[in-house]
Design a protein around this motif. Structure first.
Motif, PDB file in Angstrom:
ATOM      1  N   ALA A  42      37.111  24.343  27.412  1.00 50.52           N
ATOM      2  CA  ALA A  42      36.229  24.077  26.270  1.00 50.52           C
ATOM      3  C   ALA A  42      36.015  22.581  26.106  1.00 50.52           C
ATOM      4  CB  ALA A  42      36.854  24.656  25.002  1.00 50.52           C
ATOM      5  N   THR A  43      34.852  22.229  25.523  1.00 47.92           N
ATOM      6  CA  THR A  43      34.599  20.819  25.200  1.00 47.92           C
ATOM      7  C   THR A  43      34.326  20.684  23.720  1.00 47.92           C
ATOM      8  OG1 THR A  43      32.237  21.133  25.660  1.00 47.92           O
ATOM      9  CG2 THR A  43      33.584  20.210  27.428  1.00 47.92           C
ATOM     10  N   ASP A  44      34.686  19.548  23.159  1.00 47.08           N
ATOM     11  CA  ASP A  44      34.223  19.195  21.818  1.00 47.08           C
ATOM     12  C   ASP A  44      34.054  17.678  21.772  1.00 47.08           C
ATOM     13  OD1 ASP A  44      36.720  18.073  21.446  1.00 47.08           O
ATOM     14  OD2 ASP A  44      37.155  19.152  19.582  1.00 47.08           O
ATOM     15  N   GLU A  45      33.957  17.117  20.574  1.00 47.25           N
ATOM     16  CA  GLU A  45      33.713  15.691  20.405  1.00 47.25           C
ATOM     17  C   GLU A  45      34.778  14.838  21.087  1.00 47.25           C
ATOM     18  OE1 GLU A  45      33.361  18.010  18.218  1.00 47.25           O
ATOM     19  OE2 GLU A  45      31.382  17.760  17.310  1.00 47.25           O
ATOM     20  N   LEU A  98      31.459  31.162  26.227  1.00 46.86           N
ATOM     21  CA  LEU A  98      30.974  30.575  24.983  1.00 46.86           C
ATOM     22  C   LEU A  98      31.544  29.173  24.907  1.00 46.86           C
ATOM     23  CD1 LEU A  98      29.514  31.258  22.260  1.00 46.86           C
ATOM     24  CD2 LEU A  98      31.740  31.958  21.374  1.00 46.86           C
ATOM     25  N   ASN A  99      30.675  28.206  24.696  1.00 46.98           N
ATOM     26  CA  ASN A  99      31.167  26.833  24.609  1.00 46.98           C
ATOM     27  C   ASN A  99      30.283  26.011  23.679  1.00 46.98           C
ATOM     28  OD1 ASN A  99      33.021  24.755  25.382  1.00 46.98           O
ATOM     29  ND2 ASN A  99      31.392  23.877  26.625  1.00 46.98           N
ATOM     30  N   TYR A 100      30.927  25.023  23.041  1.00 50.52           N
ATOM     31  CA  TYR A 100      30.263  24.181  22.049  1.00 50.52           C
ATOM     32  C   TYR A 100      29.847  22.876  22.711  1.00 50.52           C
ATOM     33  CZ  TYR A 100      30.204  20.865  18.058  1.00 50.52           C
ATOM     34  OH  TYR A 100      29.884  19.904  17.144  1.00 50.52           O
ATOM     35  N   SER A 101      28.623  22.455  22.420  1.00 47.52           N
ATOM     36  CA  SER A 101      28.127  21.185  22.940  1.00 47.52           C
ATOM     37  C   SER A 101      28.091  20.164  21.815  1.00 47.52           C
ATOM     38  CB  SER A 101      26.724  21.387  23.522  1.00 47.52           C
ATOM     39  OG  SER A 101      26.079  20.144  23.632  1.00 47.52           O
ATOM     40  N   PRO A 102      28.995  19.179  21.818  1.00 44.00           N
ATOM     41  CA  PRO A 102      29.029  18.196  20.734  1.00 44.00           C
ATOM     42  C   PRO A 102      27.792  17.308  20.710  1.00 44.00           C
ATOM     43  CG  PRO A 102      30.597  17.602  22.454  1.00 44.00           C
ATOM     44  CD  PRO A 102      30.060  18.955  22.800  1.00 44.00           C
ATOM     45  N   VAL A 103      27.040  17.252  21.797  1.00 42.62           N
ATOM     46  CA  VAL A 103      25.850  16.392  21.852  1.00 42.62           C
ATOM     47  C   VAL A 103      24.809  16.848  20.830  1.00 42.62           C
ATOM     48  CG1 VAL A 103      24.075  15.421  23.345  1.00 42.62           C
ATOM     49  CG2 VAL A 103      26.233  16.151  24.316  1.00 42.62           C
ATOM     50  N   ASP A 104      24.598  18.155  20.754  1.00 36.83           N
ATOM     51  CA  ASP A 104      23.556  18.651  19.860  1.00 36.83           C
ATOM     52  C   ASP A 104      24.062  19.756  18.934  1.00 36.83           C
ATOM     53  OD1 ASP A 104      23.961  20.412  21.897  1.00 36.83           O
ATOM     54  OD2 ASP A 104      21.959  20.231  22.760  1.00 36.83           O
TER      55      ASP A 104
END
Ligand SMILES: *[C@@H]1O[C@H](CO)[C@@H](O)[C@H](O)[C@H]1NC(C)=O
Ligand SMILES: *[C@@H]1O[C@H](CO)[C@@H](O)[C@H](O)[C@H]1NC(C)=O
Ligand SMILES: *[C@@H]1O[C@H](CO)[C@@H](O)[C@H](O)[C@H]1NC(C)=O
Ligand SMILES: *[C@@H]1O[C@H](CO)[C@@H](O)[C@H](O)[C@H]1NC(C)=O
Ligand SMILES: *[C@@H]1O[C@H](CO)[C@@H](O)[C@H](O)[C@H]1NC(C)=O
Ligand SMILES: *[C@@H]1O[C@H](CO)[C@@H](O)[C@H](O)[C@H]1NC(C)=O
Ligand SMILES: *[C@@H]1O[C@H](CO)[C@@H](O)[C@H](O)[C@H]1NC(C)=O
Length: 456
Positions: free
Chosen positions: A334-337, A431-437
């Motif tokens: 997973a990625t976040d900020e 499912l993954n979160y994109s901190p860019v947008d």
């Protein structure tokens, strides 16, 4: 340059029948019918209510892609304008713009075929695109004297483009600008799907992952990536890249594939769907190991990180719902900020979710680990946002619930999040979160879907 000839217009004519929407292409229009466009806009919104949500979202995705391309084209025309060194005038920019014209043309073609039954784009746009291309070719031959004249025309073109994208903006939900900092506050809700596309291989690979690199290399800020599990819904050996969201939607992969190894599977190739791209490297569960692999897309080399003893792998502790489990989902990257995380479980944690932050060293290491009290098999997927772990569960074919959170700052666990996500198909394989947008990217039965995350 005749600015009238180069304005891109989107116009469709709607015939609202009782329950369906039919549209007509009008190629023979002579003057820009502002009044008609206004009526059509009204009709389009009336029409939308009659179209199935899937169709609407697909159409909106295409329009969104088109909007992005138009605003990019607008920017590049602006740059072209500024490059007034009179010598190498915009040769490079002209190439860039030509490529963009090609992409927009493909997008329009795709939009046309998608919308045959409900909404349709005027053929005039295509015609005008052709003439814009011709104009661009003419522009290439300009000598320095003509450049001045050309600049005036380009300024007019810019205005026309802006008008056009304003028209588009009225029918397309606007995308919000990216946030610079992490709000570190509560996730309030997620929107309806904002992007929905079958992509380049409609219906072909049920398992996969896609998204956007949150820390892209220079010049690759708008790139999207896609990993499809091409063998047995379990294994993959390459990443496919797209230069923009619209390229992904229309299925034109310009940078193409970056291969990890020619064999699939083999040592250090991809196993399982929950992968992420971060800082120009793909993080994933390596084939047949309790390792996280990091594949550097530039050097094409893989470095590995062994997870703690007792880590469950090879489809032993998957994400599940009542009916079934998603095979080979032992590890969820997973990625976040703040960077890259890995979600997994171990025998000593009795199958409960364990979360570790990755340190991006050479090789990568585990920075810190948190243990939770939620059983991994009771969860369908997880993602990280602003240092908080969120877990989802399956409600029914239409709805998935974000039901659980674990805050790594406070250590607080909550089981009553109660945020519902409307699905475009039954299963969410990654499912993954994109901190860019602040978008949630989901790979759902070979479809790619995005939701906007709303924070308090
Ligand atoms: C818009 O809809 C109205 C009725 O709903 C119809 O009479 C009219 O012809 C439509 N206009 C266009 C341009 O489709
Ligand atoms: C298409 O264009 C022709 C000629 O310009 C016009 O007579 C006709 O009404 C148009 N049809 C629609 C649906 O706008
Ligand atoms: C169609 O294109 C021509 C130029 O090719 C332009 O003059 C005209 O205004 C356009 N009409 C519509 C309805 O877009
Ligand atoms: C849209 O598609 C139809 C049929 O596939 C084709 O005849 C028409 O030329 C296309 N229009 C545009 C604007 O590409
Ligand atoms: C279209 O909407 C986007 C997002 O709200 C905005 O950034 C852009 O400036 C708008 N374009 C025009 C021409 O209004
Ligand atoms: C969350 O978003 C969904 C879909 O956009 C909406 O139906 C729902 O009412 C929202 N819930 C809250 C609590 O705002
Ligand atoms: C990939 O390799 C290049 C060249 O060694 C290096 O500069 C870059 O930091 C590496 N990327 C990652 C994510 O390790």
């Amino acid at each position: 340059m005749h600015s009238k000839n180069v304005v891109l217009l989107l116009l469709c004519s709607i015939i609202a029948l009782s329950k369906t929407c039919a549209c007509e292409l009008n190629i023979s229009e002579k003057a820009f019918p502002h009044e008609k466009l206004r009526i059509v806009e009204t009709n389009v919104s009336d029409c939308n209510s009659n179209i199935t949500p899937q169709k609407t979202v697909e159409l909106e995705s295409l329009l969104l892609g088109l909007e992005h391309r138009l605003s990019q084209l607008n920017k590049d025309v602006l740059i072209l304008e500024k490059e007034d060194d009179r010598e190498l005038y915009g040769v490079l920019s002209l190439y860039v713009i030509k490529n963009e014209m090609t992409e927009i043309k493909q997008l329009i073609d795709r939009l046309n075929s998608t919308t045959q039954q409900h909404q349709i784009l005027t053929a005039n746009a295509t015609k005008q695109l052709e003439s814009l291309k011709t104009e661009m070719q003419e522009l290439e031959k300009f000598d320095t004297m003509q450049v001045i004249k050309g600049q005036q025309a380009i300024a007019a073109l810019k205005v026309d483009l802006r008008k056009c994208s304003e028209k588009l903006n009225t029918t397309v939900a606007p995308t919000e600008p990216p946030q610079g900092t992490c709000p570190r506050s509560r996730l309030l809700n997620v929107t309806e799907p904002k992007v929905y596309t079958k992509g380049e291989y409609p219906g072909s690979y049920a398992y996969g992952a896609w998204g956007r690199d949150p820390r892209p290399e220079k010049g690759k800020e708008s790139w999207y990536w896609l990993v499809m599990l091409t063998l047995s819904n379990v294994y993959a050996n390459y990443v496919r890249l797209y230069s923009s969201l619209s390229s992904l939607i229309i299925g034109v992969s310009v940078p193409g594939n970056v291969q990890i190894h020619s064999s699939n599977p083999t040592t250090n190739t991809i196993q399982g769907p929950n992968n992420v791209l971060y800082g120009g490297a793909l993080y994933y569960n390596c084939y047949n190991q309790d390792y996280v692999c990091r594949f550097n897309l530039t050097t094409k080399s893989v470095t590995t990180l062994q997870l703690p003893k007792g880590t469950r792998y090879n489809s032993k502790s998957n994400f599940c719902h009542l009916e079934e489990c998603y095979p080979y989902t032992d590890l969820d990257l997973a990625t976040d900020e703040s960077g890259v995380w890995v979600v997994y479980t171990t025998t000593q944690d009795f199958g409960n979710l364990v979360l570790s932050k990755l340190e991006e060293g050479e090789p990568p290491t585990l920075r810190r680990t948190w243990r939770t009290s939620v059983y991994k098999r009771a969860v369908t997927n997880t993602f990280m946002a602003c240092g908080v772990l969120y877990a989802t569960r399956y409600i029914n074919r239409e709805v998935e619930e974000i039901f659980y959170s674990f805050n790594t700052v406070t250590g607080q666990e909550r089981f009553n999040i109660g945020i519902f996500m409307n699905k475009m198909s039954t299963n969410i394989q990654s499912l993954n979160y994109s901190p860019v947008d602040q978008m949630l990217h989901a790979y759902c039965d070979s479809n790619m879907v995005s939701y906007k995350v709303l924070f308090g």
